[in-house]
Design a protein around this motif. Structure first.
Motif, PDB file in Angstrom:
ATOM      1  N   ILE A 190       0.830  -1.203   0.000  1.00 46.21           N
ATOM      2  CA  ILE A 190       0.000   0.000   0.000  1.00 46.21           C
ATOM      3  C   ILE A 190       0.863   1.250   0.000  1.00 46.21           C
ATOM      4  O   ILE A 190       1.794   1.391   0.804  1.00 46.21           O
ATOM      5  CB  ILE A 190      -0.933   0.017   1.228  1.00 46.21           C
ATOM      6  N   SER A 191       0.560   2.153  -0.926  1.00 43.94           N
ATOM      7  CA  SER A 191       1.124   3.499  -0.935  1.00 43.94           C
ATOM      8  C   SER A 191      -0.040   4.463  -0.793  1.00 43.94           C
ATOM      9  O   SER A 191      -0.935   4.484  -1.634  1.00 43.94           O
ATOM     10  CB  SER A 191       1.888   3.771  -2.234  1.00 43.94           C
ATOM     11  N   LEU A 192      -0.019   5.232   0.275  1.00 44.95           N
ATOM     12  CA  LEU A 192      -1.143   6.114   0.582  1.00 44.95           C
ATOM     13  C   LEU A 192      -0.682   7.572   0.562  1.00 44.95           C
ATOM     14  O   LEU A 192       0.186   7.967   1.345  1.00 44.95           O
ATOM     15  CB  LEU A 192      -1.718   5.759   1.954  1.00 44.95           C
ATOM     16  N   PHE A 193      -1.250   8.341  -0.355  1.00 50.18           N
ATOM     17  CA  PHE A 193      -0.971   9.763  -0.449  1.00 50.18           C
ATOM     18  C   PHE A 193      -2.127  10.513   0.224  1.00 50.18           C
ATOM     19  O   PHE A 193      -3.297  10.283  -0.116  1.00 50.18           O
ATOM     20  CB  PHE A 193      -0.867  10.200  -1.911  1.00 50.18           C
ATOM     21  N   VAL A 194      -1.796  11.394   1.158  1.00 50.78           N
ATOM     22  CA  VAL A 194      -2.849  12.088   1.899  1.00 50.78           C
ATOM     23  C   VAL A 194      -2.603  13.594   1.881  1.00 50.78           C
ATOM     24  O   VAL A 194      -1.471  14.066   1.790  1.00 50.78           O
ATOM     25  CB  VAL A 194      -2.930  11.602   3.368  1.00 50.78           C
ATOM     26  N   SER A 195      -3.687  14.332   1.976  1.00 51.27           N
ATOM     27  CA  SER A 195      -3.577  15.777   2.154  1.00 51.27           C
ATOM     28  C   SER A 195      -3.254  16.062   3.616  1.00 51.27           C
ATOM     29  O   SER A 195      -3.407  15.199   4.494  1.00 51.27           O
ATOM     30  CB  SER A 195      -4.893  16.455   1.766  1.00 51.27           C
ATOM     31  N   GLU A 196      -2.831  17.281   3.908  1.00 55.50           N
ATOM     32  CA  GLU A 196      -2.515  17.649   5.284  1.00 55.50           C
ATOM     33  C   GLU A 196      -3.745  17.556   6.179  1.00 55.50           C
ATOM     34  O   GLU A 196      -3.671  17.115   7.321  1.00 55.50           O
ATOM     35  CB  GLU A 196      -1.944  19.063   5.333  1.00 55.50           C
ATOM     36  N   LEU A 219       2.832  12.545   2.260  1.00 56.07           N
ATOM     37  CA  LEU A 219       2.080  13.777   2.481  1.00 56.07           C
ATOM     38  C   LEU A 219       2.189  14.650   1.242  1.00 56.07           C
ATOM     39  O   LEU A 219       3.294  14.999   0.815  1.00 56.07           O
ATOM     40  CB  LEU A 219       2.626  14.528   3.700  1.00 56.07           C
ATOM     41  N   CYS A 220       1.050  14.971   0.644  1.00 56.23           N
ATOM     42  CA  CYS A 220       1.036  15.873  -0.509  1.00 56.23           C
ATOM     43  C   CYS A 220       1.188  17.307  -0.014  1.00 56.23           C
ATOM     44  O   CYS A 220       0.382  17.778   0.794  1.00 56.23           O
ATOM     45  CB  CYS A 220      -0.271  15.728  -1.298  1.00 56.23           C
ATOM     46  N   LYS A 221       2.199  17.985  -0.503  1.00 57.04           N
ATOM     47  CA  LYS A 221       2.469  19.346  -0.044  1.00 57.04           C
ATOM     48  C   LYS A 221       1.396  20.323  -0.516  1.00 57.04           C
ATOM     49  O   LYS A 221       1.090  21.304   0.160  1.00 57.04           O
ATOM     50  CB  LYS A 221       3.847  19.781  -0.522  1.00 57.04           C
ATOM     51  N   GLU A 222       0.848  20.055  -1.685  1.00 55.62           N
ATOM     52  CA  GLU A 222      -0.280  20.829  -2.180  1.00 55.62           C
ATOM     53  C   GLU A 222      -1.434  19.862  -2.384  1.00 55.62           C
ATOM     54  O   GLU A 222      -1.247  18.777  -2.905  1.00 55.62           O
ATOM     55  CB  GLU A 222       0.056  21.542  -3.491  1.00 55.62           C
ATOM     56  N   ASN A 223      -2.615  20.270  -1.993  1.00 53.49           N
ATOM     57  CA  ASN A 223      -3.762  19.366  -2.022  1.00 53.49           C
ATOM     58  C   ASN A 223      -4.450  19.410  -3.383  1.00 53.49           C
ATOM     59  O   ASN A 223      -5.107  20.393  -3.713  1.00 53.49           O
ATOM     60  CB  ASN A 223      -4.763  19.763  -0.926  1.00 53.49           C
ATOM     61  N   PRO A 224      -4.312  18.352  -4.202  1.00 53.41           N
ATOM     62  CA  PRO A 224      -5.048  18.321  -5.465  1.00 53.41           C
ATOM     63  C   PRO A 224      -6.549  18.331  -5.198  1.00 53.41           C
ATOM     64  O   PRO A 224      -7.019  17.742  -4.217  1.00 53.41           O
ATOM     65  CB  PRO A 224      -4.616  16.991  -6.091  1.00 53.41           C
ATOM     66  N   TRP A 263      -2.667   5.225 -17.224  1.00 49.48           N
ATOM     67  CA  TRP A 263      -3.052   6.636 -17.050  1.00 49.48           C
ATOM     68  C   TRP A 263      -2.941   7.031 -15.576  1.00 49.48           C
ATOM     69  O   TRP A 263      -2.367   8.080 -15.246  1.00 49.48           O
ATOM     70  CB  TRP A 263      -4.465   6.812 -17.569  1.00 49.48           C
ATOM     71  N   CYS A 264      -3.470   6.195 -14.695  1.00 43.66           N
ATOM     72  CA  CYS A 264      -3.413   6.482 -13.262  1.00 43.66           C
ATOM     73  C   CYS A 264      -1.987   6.436 -12.739  1.00 43.66           C
ATOM     74  O   CYS A 264      -1.609   7.231 -11.865  1.00 43.66           O
ATOM     75  CB  CYS A 264      -4.284   5.496 -12.490  1.00 43.66           C
ATOM     76  N   ASP A 265      -1.183   5.513 -13.263  1.00 47.15           N
ATOM     77  CA  ASP A 265       0.203   5.422 -12.832  1.00 47.15           C
ATOM     78  C   ASP A 265       0.942   6.720 -13.144  1.00 47.15           C
ATOM     79  O   ASP A 265       1.721   7.223 -12.321  1.00 47.15           O
ATOM     80  CB  ASP A 265       0.870   4.240 -13.548  1.00 47.15           C
ATOM     81  N   GLU A 266       0.684   7.291 -14.305  1.00 46.86           N
ATOM     82  CA  GLU A 266       1.298   8.569 -14.666  1.00 46.86           C
ATOM     83  C   GLU A 266       0.774   9.701 -13.784  1.00 46.86           C
ATOM     84  O   GLU A 266       1.516  10.628 -13.443  1.00 46.86           O
ATOM     85  CB  GLU A 266       1.042   8.877 -16.139  1.00 46.86           C
ATOM     86  N   LEU A 267      -0.492   9.615 -13.410  1.00 46.75           N
ATOM     87  CA  LEU A 267      -1.053  10.642 -12.521  1.00 46.75           C
ATOM     88  C   LEU A 267      -0.376  10.583 -11.149  1.00 46.75           C
ATOM     89  O   LEU A 267      -0.035  11.625 -10.567  1.00 46.75           O
ATOM     90  CB  LEU A 267      -2.565  10.456 -12.382  1.00 46.75           C
ATOM     91  N   PHE A 268      -0.145   9.377 -10.640  1.00 46.96           N
ATOM     92  CA  PHE A 268       0.528   9.252  -9.347  1.00 46.96           C
ATOM     93  C   PHE A 268       1.988   9.678  -9.432  1.00 46.96           C
ATOM     94  O   PHE A 268       2.542  10.201  -8.461  1.00 46.96           O
ATOM     95  CB  PHE A 268       0.391   7.833  -8.804  1.00 46.96           C
ATOM     96  N   ASP A 269       2.628   9.460 -10.567  1.00 50.15           N
ATOM     97  CA  ASP A 269       3.983   9.976 -10.748  1.00 50.15           C
ATOM     98  C   ASP A 269       3.985  11.498 -10.618  1.00 50.15           C
ATOM     99  O   ASP A 269       4.900  12.088 -10.039  1.00 50.15           O
ATOM    100  CB  ASP A 269       4.525   9.582 -12.125  1.00 50.15           C
ATOM    101  N   ARG A 288       3.522  12.317  -6.985  1.00 47.82           N
ATOM    102  CA  ARG A 288       4.682  11.913  -6.190  1.00 47.82           C
ATOM    103  C   ARG A 288       5.766  12.999  -6.182  1.00 47.82           C
ATOM    104  O   ARG A 288       6.485  13.164  -5.181  1.00 47.82           O
ATOM    105  CB  ARG A 288       5.251  10.601  -6.731  1.00 47.82           C
ATOM    106  N   THR A 289       5.878  13.732  -7.272  1.00 50.80           N
ATOM    107  CA  THR A 289       6.892  14.794  -7.338  1.00 50.80           C
ATOM    108  C   THR A 289       6.590  15.928  -6.371  1.00 50.80           C
ATOM    109  O   THR A 289       7.479  16.727  -6.066  1.00 50.80           O
ATOM    110  CB  THR A 289       6.983  15.374  -8.765  1.00 50.80           C
ATOM    111  N   ASN A 290       5.347  15.988  -5.896  1.00 50.18           N
ATOM    112  CA  ASN A 290       4.959  17.059  -4.978  1.00 50.18           C
ATOM    113  C   ASN A 290       4.586  16.489  -3.605  1.00 50.18           C
ATOM    114  O   ASN A 290       3.771  17.060  -2.901  1.00 50.18           O
ATOM    115  CB  ASN A 290       3.786  17.850  -5.569  1.00 50.18           C
ATOM    116  N   SER A 291       5.169  15.335  -3.276  1.00 51.51           N
ATOM    117  CA  SER A 291       4.830  14.664  -2.021  1.00 51.51           C
ATOM    118  C   SER A 291       6.094  14.316  -1.250  1.00 51.51           C
ATOM    119  O   SER A 291       7.177  14.163  -1.817  1.00 51.51           O
ATOM    120  CB  SER A 291       4.019  13.390  -2.287  1.00 51.51           C
ATOM    121  N   GLU A 292       5.926  14.153   0.039  1.00 45.83           N
ATOM    122  CA  GLU A 292       7.028  13.801   0.925  1.00 45.83           C
ATOM    123  C   GLU A 292       6.698  12.500   1.641  1.00 45.83           C
ATOM    124  O   GLU A 292       5.634  12.367   2.259  1.00 45.83           O
ATOM    125  CB  GLU A 292       7.248  14.915   1.957  1.00 45.83           C
TER     126      GLU A 292
END
Length: 265
Positions: free
Chosen positions: A167-173, A200-205, A243-249, A252-256
């Motif tokens: 599991i890879s979980l990207f979350v907003s603050e 942690l996404c530094k900016e919330n999509p 398509w989703c894999d590219e979206l997560f890439d 990921r560039t804006n996440s910590e």
């Protein structure tokens, strides 16, 4: 007056279908008739028109695309696929907020392929969709971004992690704070799992949730009022996973990555 290429291609369903068929390779007349379910009498005038426009060529009994015909046919496909995506649920797509989708991926919305629109029954409006809940436990790998935390979300993902899913979980603050405050025990258990990574996404999509597993993707979008109306899209096509894999890439560039328990405190 000579007919334009636009009129030649788009003003006849038979001509359009013939160009698309020949983009797959040359065909003789009998193969064309069988594939398109047409008669000789109905298709021959269309063949003549396309030959006059130098879009198809004939060699002996076989028909094929010319270089110009090949260019046009290949550029028709993305438009037709995009049109199909939108046309199937026009009201839904017209009312979505796409701010969270980068332009290079938004222009390839056709890659969602043969998707299903999930519209919840009013009596189950605030439950996690059955299509999502049923398919998550079957997934070997799960990548999710959330800015909207459902009460059952952490327990579902913790159970999947305990079953061996990566599991890879990207979350907003905001979601990170809510997890720590209202679901600390489940959240703490998930962070201790070796097969679970939290970013942690530094900016919330501006998107409630998007999930990609090894075999399906699940997309939730805000509507134009930036509200989540629980109308979601699920697709099992390989193109949708790419398509989703590219979206997560992109995300990921804006996440910590939060590596240690102290990162969460």
């Amino acid at each position: 007056m000579k007919t334009s290429l636009v009129n030649t291609v788009w003003h006849s369903e038979k001509r359009k279908n013939l160009l698309l068929l020949l983009s797959e390779g040359e065909r003789d007349l009998e193969q064309i008739k069988k594939s398109l379910n047409v008669t000789t009498r109905s298709i021959m005038p269309q063949i003549k028109t396309l030959k006059n426009q130098n879009l198809i060529a004939q060699e002996h009994e076989n028909f094929s695309l010319t270089s110009i015909g090949n260019i046009i046919a290949k550029n028709m496909l993305p438009f037709l696929e995009t049109s199909r995506i939108v046309e199937e649920n026009k009201d839904f797509w017209a009312s979505r907020n796409f701010d969270a989708i980068p332009q290079h991926l938004f222009s390839r919305i056709k890659d969602l392929g043969h998707y299903f629109l999930i519209e919840p029954d009013i009596n189950h409006m605030f439950e996690l969709p059955r299509e999502f809940v049923d398919n998550i436990p079957k997934s070997e790998s799960i990548i999710t971004f959330i800015s909207y935390l459902h009460p059952m979300f952490l327990s579902l993902y913790l159970k999947a992690a305990e079953s061996g899913s990566d599991i890879s979980l990207f979350v907003s603050e905001a979601v990170l704070k809510k997890m720590k405050k209202e679901y600390f025990e489940q959240f703490s258990d998930l962070t201790k799992m070796k097969n679970a990574t939290i970013f942690l996404c530094k900016e919330n999509p501006k998107i409630p949730m998007i999930t990609m597993t090894n075999w399906f993707c699940y997309i939730c979008l805000f509507n134009e009022e930036e509200r989540y109306d629980h109308r979601d899209v699920i697709s099992f096509d390989d193109s949708s996973l790419k398509w989703c894999d590219e979206l997560f890439d992109y995300y990921r560039t804006n996440s910590e990555e939060l590596c240690q328990i102290t990162d969460f405190e």
